[in-house]
Design an enzyme around this catalytic site. Sequence first.
Site, mmCIF file in Angstrom:
data_model
loop_
_atom_site.group_PDB
_atom_site.id
_atom_site.type_symbol
_atom_site.label_atom_id
_atom_site.label_comp_id
_atom_site.label_asym_id
_atom_site.label_seq_id
_atom_site.Cartn_x
_atom_site.Cartn_y
_atom_site.Cartn_z
ATOM 1 N N GLU A 24 -69.398 -17.260 56.796
ATOM 2 C CA GLU A 24 -70.861 -17.410 56.899
ATOM 3 C C GLU A 24 -71.102 -18.822 57.398
ATOM 4 O O GLU A 24 -70.988 -19.784 56.632
ATOM 5 C CB GLU A 24 -71.515 -17.230 55.522
ATOM 6 C CG GLU A 24 -71.396 -15.850 54.945
ATOM 7 C CD GLU A 24 -72.256 -14.829 55.666
ATOM 8 O OE1 GLU A 24 -73.168 -15.211 56.418
ATOM 9 O OE2 GLU A 24 -71.994 -13.634 55.490
ATOM 10 N N GLU B 49 -77.056 -27.742 65.373
ATOM 11 C CA GLU B 49 -77.638 -27.543 64.038
ATOM 12 C C GLU B 49 -77.805 -28.925 63.384
ATOM 13 O O GLU B 49 -76.837 -29.561 62.991
ATOM 14 C CB GLU B 49 -76.699 -26.671 63.185
ATOM 15 C CG GLU B 49 -77.316 -26.343 61.839
ATOM 16 C CD GLU B 49 -76.328 -25.678 60.875
ATOM 17 O OE1 GLU B 49 -75.188 -26.140 60.764
ATOM 18 O OE2 GLU B 49 -76.732 -24.709 60.210
ATOM 19 N N LYS C 110 -63.685 -22.615 45.167
ATOM 20 C CA LYS C 110 -63.801 -24.056 45.391
ATOM 21 C C LYS C 110 -65.226 -24.366 45.827
ATOM 22 O O LYS C 110 -65.624 -24.117 46.968
ATOM 23 C CB LYS C 110 -62.847 -24.526 46.496
ATOM 24 C CG LYS C 110 -62.817 -26.048 46.580
ATOM 25 C CD LYS C 110 -62.375 -26.575 47.927
ATOM 26 C CE LYS C 110 -63.500 -27.006 48.820
ATOM 27 N NZ LYS C 110 -64.384 -28.050 48.304
ATOM 28 N N CYS D 15 -79.262 -22.741 56.186
ATOM 29 C CA CYS D 15 -78.585 -22.198 57.369
ATOM 30 C C CYS D 15 -79.547 -21.437 58.271
ATOM 31 O O CYS D 15 -79.402 -21.435 59.480
ATOM 32 C CB CYS D 15 -77.449 -21.286 56.934
ATOM 33 S SG CYS D 15 -77.986 -19.969 55.810
HETATM 34 N N1 LIG Z 1 -74.462 -18.520 56.971
HETATM 35 C C1 LIG Z 1 -74.804 -18.820 55.727
HETATM 36 O O1 LIG Z 1 -75.152 -17.944 54.935
HETATM 37 C C2 LIG Z 1 -74.785 -20.247 55.254
HETATM 38 C C3 LIG Z 1 -75.293 -20.555 53.992
HETATM 39 C C4 LIG Z 1 -75.281 -21.877 53.556
HETATM 40 C C5 LIG Z 1 -74.773 -22.869 54.385
HETATM 41 N N2 LIG Z 1 -74.286 -22.554 55.604
HETATM 42 C C6 LIG Z 1 -73.798 -23.610 56.496
HETATM 43 O O2 LIG Z 1 -73.085 -24.600 55.755
HETATM 44 C C7 LIG Z 1 -73.141 -25.849 56.445
HETATM 45 C C8 LIG Z 1 -73.483 -26.953 55.469
HETATM 46 O O3 LIG Z 1 -72.592 -26.973 54.425
HETATM 47 P P1 LIG Z 1 -71.415 -28.054 54.281
HETATM 48 O O4 LIG Z 1 -71.804 -29.333 54.943
HETATM 49 O O5 LIG Z 1 -71.016 -28.049 52.862
HETATM 50 O O6 LIG Z 1 -70.269 -27.375 55.160
HETATM 51 P P2 LIG Z 1 -68.759 -27.811 55.287
HETATM 52 O O7 LIG Z 1 -68.148 -26.886 56.272
HETATM 53 O O8 LIG Z 1 -68.623 -29.260 55.509
HETATM 54 O O9 LIG Z 1 -68.167 -27.545 53.827
HETATM 55 C C9 LIG Z 1 -68.241 -26.282 53.217
HETATM 56 C C10 LIG Z 1 -67.083 -26.130 52.257
HETATM 57 O O10 LIG Z 1 -65.862 -26.150 52.994
HETATM 58 C C11 LIG Z 1 -64.974 -27.087 52.421
HETATM 59 N N3 LIG Z 1 -64.068 -27.574 53.465
HETATM 60 C C12 LIG Z 1 -64.201 -28.675 54.249
HETATM 61 N N4 LIG Z 1 -63.128 -28.805 55.063
HETATM 62 C C13 LIG Z 1 -62.320 -27.752 54.810
HETATM 63 C C14 LIG Z 1 -61.074 -27.315 55.349
HETATM 64 N N5 LIG Z 1 -60.438 -27.987 56.305
HETATM 65 N N6 LIG Z 1 -60.534 -26.182 54.867
HETATM 66 C C15 LIG Z 1 -61.169 -25.469 53.912
HETATM 67 N N7 LIG Z 1 -62.338 -25.846 53.344
HETATM 68 C C16 LIG Z 1 -62.912 -26.969 53.797
HETATM 69 C C17 LIG Z 1 -65.881 -28.137 51.817
HETATM 70 O O11 LIG Z 1 -65.195 -28.915 50.869
HETATM 71 C C18 LIG Z 1 -66.979 -27.262 51.230
HETATM 72 O O12 LIG Z 1 -66.576 -26.732 50.001
HETATM 73 C C19 LIG Z 1 -74.204 -25.666 57.502
HETATM 74 O O13 LIG Z 1 -73.600 -25.512 58.754
HETATM 75 C C20 LIG Z 1 -74.923 -24.383 57.078
HETATM 76 O O14 LIG Z 1 -75.549 -23.705 58.134
HETATM 77 C C21 LIG Z 1 -74.266 -21.269 56.053
HETATM 78 C C1 LIG Z 2 -78.331 -17.980 52.897
HETATM 79 N N1 LIG Z 2 -79.404 -18.844 52.381
HETATM 80 C C2 LIG Z 2 -80.622 -18.602 53.154
HETATM 81 C C3 LIG Z 2 -79.650 -18.531 50.982
HETATM 82 C C4 LIG Z 2 -79.012 -20.233 52.394
HETATM 83 C C5 LIG Z 2 -78.625 -20.766 53.665
HETATM 84 O O1 LIG Z 2 -78.367 -21.952 53.776
#
Ligand SMILES: NC(=O)c1ccc[n+]([C@@H]2O[C@H](COP(=O)([O-])OP(=O)(O)OC[C@H]3O[C@@H](n4cnc5c(N)ncnc54)[C@H](O)[C@@H]3O)[C@@H](O)[C@H]2O)c1
Ligand SMILES: C[N+](C)(C)CC=O
Length: 489
Positions: free
Chosen positions: A250, A385, A175, A284
């Site tokens: 993650e 964040e 998804k 992230c």
């Molecule tokens: N650690 C890493 O490698 C990494 C990499 C990229 C992004 N991120 C993190 O992602 C965040 C930004 O992304 P975002 O705004 O899309 O995050 P988000 O948590 O809002 O959404 C991520 C995914 O989860 C889904 N989702 C939302 N509610 C859900 C639920 N209740 N159950 C299951 N799935 C659900 C969303 O539809 C989306 O596909 C930031 O906090 C960033 O740091 C982390």
């Molecule tokens: C994991 N990275 C660095 C590719 C994307 C983070 O948001």
Amino acid sequence: MTVKRQFINGEWVHSNSNKVRDIINPFNQEVIAQVTESDETDTEDAISAARKAFDLGEWSTTPATERAHIVNKIAEFILRDKEELAELESLDTGKTVEESRGDMDDIAGVFRYYAELADKDGGEIINSPIPNSVSKVVHEPVGVCAQITPWNYPLLQASWKLAPALATGNTLIMKPSEITPLTTIKVFELMEEAGVPKGVVNLVLGAGNSVGAELSANTDVDLVSFTGGIDTGKKIMQAASSNVKKIALELGGKNPNIIFADADFEVAVDQAMNAVFFHAGQICSAGTRVIVEKSIHDSFVDALSKRVNKIKLGSGFDKSTQMGPMISQEHLNKVANYVENGIKEGAAVVTGGKRPEDPDLQNGFFYLPTILTNCTTDMKVVQDEGFGPVITIETFNTEEEAIKLANDSIYGLAGGVWTKDIAKAERCVAKMRMGTVWINDFNLYFPHAPWGGFKQSGIGRELGRLGMEEYTETKHIFHNLKPESIGWF
Ligand SMILES: NC(=O)c1ccc[n+]([C@@H]2O[C@H](COP(=O)([O-])OP(=O)(O)OC[C@H]3O[C@@H](n4cnc5c(N)ncnc54)[C@H](O)[C@@H]3O)[C@@H](O)[C@H]2O)c1
Ligand SMILES: C[N+](C)(C)CC=O
């Protein structure tokens, strides 16, 4: 406009509700695509297809060399269609096409890396302490894997999940973020073309609270791998307890970038800027918490702000653009509020702190690159964040103070330290509580090294051998070569 469909059991199908979602270009708010909107019932269909395919065993019993061949083909097709994929990613996210091209190279590299590893694990023979026996350990696929990805690196984050899951013989349901599904849809077409068997890879397109929640709670799913925000991660963890499924999380970061007075000044300034303003801070591992030695604070802020003021905002398709927009109006509002609250807490705006006035940028979700000084570790703007183009600057006098500030976070994803003193750098990194630490660099990652967080930045690792192990169960097989009655009863 043709509505893009979900992929279930080897078929491209519309959702059961026939609802459609518009996909928006964050640069100008134009509708760039329409996709079918899946719900819980579509998700159940996709899970059932993945379950049947796994239980049938065709993919898990396909020789690993053959699976590797298919995973390699996916990499080839990504490179063949690189330009189309890069443009799609930029349309969807607003990032520059040059950056998206780099992402596509990285993504192909991830598929290649796991194709290469796919047939290398032949298990392990254990020195059994029991006479006349053979003891061995093998790794088997976990089963049905749900994979949920965010909007900031849509296809890159998907590749970190798809490639190891396929290489190890699992079946899956993916998804993507409902805001940015386009490149993931395209890669499902490429996986079909590469010959992944029916039912092995399934794609659902919809909201987190319906599709994502079903994927996390459904008891036919054996593992959920999630990349996204900490609040969603906590919900997934709870939902996954329904059948004690394996979880890989993650999550976010609030990453410290320690700059000592003896660092290479120009390089540290340049990379501190890159660490945050690349992809408008929507990374992230962005180095948003700059922790600079007091003696160079003023010159560092001066040099940084001079460079930051020259960052060119614009369309990702314009070659001169260095920074694109925020992903959505909602996210833009979040970033603006985050900065305003920081100012109320006492932070001082050196540059930015508002939307740009350029008339050409008014239809996009732009926010100016921002530097905040007078920041202290107790402020929310330092602890939360923001996920936008905002640097907070704190100062220190001693090495111990720098490490204490760096570790003062609920997160532990990544961090950096800048100094020419090798021993000092090693002392610092040994104490920094983060999954990745860079010395005289920032934000670098590659398929061979594991990625993941300490503390509330997550559970488990992606990339590297560990990223593959997440998709396997470990089985110990004991073979008694001379069975005899025990005679106890
Ligand atoms: N650690 C890493 O490698 C990494 C990499 C990229 C992004 N991120 C993190 O992602 C965040 C930004 O992304 P975002 O705004 O899309 O995050 P988000 O948590 O809002 O959404 C991520 C995914 O989860 C889904 N989702 C939302 N509610 C859900 C639920 N209740 N159950 C299951 N799935 C659900 C969303 O539809 C989306 O596909 C930031 O906090 C960033 O740091 C982390
Ligand atoms: C994991 N990275 C660095 C590719 C994307 C983070 O948001």
